[in-house]
Design an enzyme around this catalytic site. Structure first.
Site, short mmCIF file in Angstrom:
data_model
loop_
_atom_site.label_atom_id
_atom_site.label_comp_id
_atom_site.label_asym_id
_atom_site.label_seq_id
_atom_site.Cartn_x
_atom_site.Cartn_y
_atom_site.Cartn_z
N GLU A 239 -42.25 66.08 -14.12
CA GLU A 239 -43.04 65.85 -15.34
C GLU A 239 -43.36 64.37 -15.53
O GLU A 239 -42.47 63.51 -15.46
CB GLU A 239 -42.38 66.43 -16.60
CG GLU A 239 -43.29 66.39 -17.83
CD GLU A 239 -44.67 67.02 -17.60
OE1 GLU A 239 -45.54 66.33 -17.04
OE2 GLU A 239 -44.85 68.21 -17.95
N ASP A 315 -48.32 71.31 -17.88
CA ASP A 315 -49.22 71.39 -19.04
C ASP A 315 -50.49 72.15 -18.69
O ASP A 315 -51.52 71.98 -19.33
CB ASP A 315 -49.55 69.98 -19.55
CG ASP A 315 -50.18 69.12 -18.46
OD1 ASP A 315 -50.43 69.63 -17.34
OD2 ASP A 315 -50.42 67.92 -18.72
#
Ligand code: AHR
Length: 516
Positions: A239, A315
């Site tokens: 991430e 995302d």
């Protein structure tokens, strides 16, 4: 011999051989089992190593010796009906013929990749996320044909925009809990956008911060990290960072890898993680990184959330591409020995390419190439008087010269005899080639560059129908029509004609009877 010593020795033997039966795996795990499965899958090996699979996804084969359920579900375009695709036998290979029969005369997409672990961690169409709307596209079911153990099967073909997810999982690592994972990808199918991933991600489709993901990334993105050469690389998506080694950016121990069948491994535990990879057809795994967590904030301890993604970022970034055949996630940090035994199982499974064959795409044949995009299904690839290449409608009432301009004489590839070159039927001696990534017809000059520019390798149609033609010297680019003009185009990229919208359809052609 003490029982504990026997167990330790037996476990070492099992992991070294990678071929011991499931019954032994049950004993080594300290559980009574009556499984009589004749074969052993990767998940039996992980269980024997004390790090059981908590998710197991494959469209090609069973990942447990005792698994006899469905592998995936397809939905066909003609009537919206769905069909589960199972196995030829317990512990065996996919029943691809069932898909072929169900999808005959229409196209199918893969709607579900079932979890074989029994935990219900199946993958379905990914929803919208922070980075991109949704729901994401579903993979055409016939776009990634393959053979495994001599049996036809299909992989999951992820064009940019395609994605699968499960935000409500069971048993997947959260927080700083240890886990392992591997996936088998097509090492020749990749992109530079964010992010073709398989693994652990956020449960709300949003970027919730550093350390909230732990997934395998494959591609040639250099936005966050890179390794040697020009890519593609196996990296870890943790991430807000694709990590190729200890820290963000370039790490010299992460090589470019492009095996046609590639085993990619990522695993993580408290202040420990690793990247490993190898050829899924032969040989072992190499370790590209093993050590402490990145020193940027948020990665130690990790904040894993336990969703599972395939083909997208945490995302829902969906600008990249790749092909997935199988993969698992484990509870616990697998030992290298366990993963080596899994790699032995993978190479023994026998992944092979499945060549595209058509009597119209045989050297000596004449062929016309019909567009498949909805706008243009009456259009054919043709050249113009100025040697540019386009698509235009051709029919029985077209002029003889238009018909000839839309007809190609098939040759063995000028640069690669396993591929093809296309000579104009109207102007003998002139071949279809790209230059500046646009298509032209030009007289062959025998140079290596001309021959490569004029050589195209037939692949299964990216949209699930017809054939796609891969550039010999730019393997991520395919024959495409864009704005009615002919190009070689990537699935996303710097040229306007690399636009990911309709890329799969624009690069899929029907080999039709020659007009001339
Ligand atoms: O870490 C790289 C990417 O960054 C993640 O996949 C995505 O969630 C974010 O945009």
């Amino acid at each position: 011999m003490a029982a504990r010593t026997w167990l330790r020795r037996a476990r070492q033997t099992l992991l070294a051989s990678g071929t011991t039966a499931v019954l032994a795996a049950g004993l080594l795990a300290g559980t009574a089992t009556t499984s009589q499965a004749a074969t052993q899958g990767p998940c039996d090996i992980y269980a024997a190593g004390g790090t059981p699979c908590v998710a197991a996804h494959s469209t090609t084969r069973a990942l447990f010796g005792g698994y006899g359920g469905s592998l995936y579900q397809v939905r066909r375009a003609s009537d919206g009906a769905t069909r589960d695709i199972g196995l030829l036998s317990t512990g065996g290979y996919a029943d691809a013929a069932a898909q072929d029969a169900f999808c005959a005369g229409t196209t199918c997409v893969i709607t579900v990749v079932y979890d074989q672990s029994g935990r219900g961690n199946s993958l379905t169409q990914a929803p919208a996320g922070g980075a991109a709307g949704g729901p994401d596209n579903l993979a055409p079911a016939a776009a990634a044909p393959v053979k495994v153990g001599g049996h036809p099967a299909y992989g999951v073909y992820v064009a940019a925009g395609t994605g699968y997810r499960n935000n409500h999982t069971s048993g997947i690592a959260t927080g700083d809990q240890p886990e392992g994972m591997y996936a088998i990808f097509d090492g020749t199918h990749f992109g530079g956008g964010c992010c073709f991933d398989y693994g652990n991600a956020e449960t709300n489709n949003l970027d919730t911060g550093n350390g909230h993901m732990e997934a395998i990334y494959f591609g040639d993105s250099t936005i966050w990290g890179s390794g040697t050469g020009s890519g593609p690389w196996v990296m870890a998506d943790l991430e807000n960072g694709l990590y190729s080694g200890a820290n963000v950016g370039y790490n010299a121990n992460d090589p470019s890898v492009s095996n046609r069948f590639l085993t990619a491994v990522v695993k993580g535990a408290p202040n420990l993680w690793a990247i490993r990879a190898g050829n899924a057809q032969s040989g072992g795994l190499s370790t590209y990184y093993s050590g402490a967590r990145p020193n940027a904030s948020g990665y130690n301890p990790m904040h894993k959330e336990g969703a599972i993604i395939l083909g997208i970022g945490g995302d829902n970034s969906k600008s990249s591409s790749g092909t997935f055949y199988e993969g698992v996630m484990t509870s616990g940090y697998p030992s290298d020995a366990t993963e080596n035994a899994v790699q032995a199982n993978i190479t023994a499974a026998g992944y092979q390419t499945a060549p595209v064959t058509s009597s119209l795409l045989t050297p000596g044949a004449r062929v016309s190439l019909r567009a498949t995009t909805a706008c243009c299904t009456a259009d054919y690839l043709r050249h113009n008087a100025d040697s540019t290449v386009a698509i235009s409608p051709i029919s029985a009432t077209s002029s003889a010269s238009d018909k000839a301009d839309a007809t190609w004489v098939v040759h063995s590839g000028l640069a690669d005899s396993s591929c093809l070159s296309f000579e104009s039927a109207a102007v003998p001696g002139q071949y279809l080639r790209h230059s500046g990534f646009q298509l032209y017809t030009a007289t062959g000059n025998g140079t290596a560059l001309f021959n490569q520019d004029a050589t195209f390798c037939p692949r299964a149609g990216h949209s699930g129908q017809g054939v796609s033609f891969q550039s010999s010297n730019y393997p991520n680019k395919y024959l495409r029509h864009y704005n009615y003009t002919g190009y070689v185009a990537g699935d996303g990229g710097s040229n306007t004609w690399d636009n990911a919208n309709s890329w799969s359809e624009d690069t899929s052609w029907l080999a039709a009877q020659a007009w001339s």
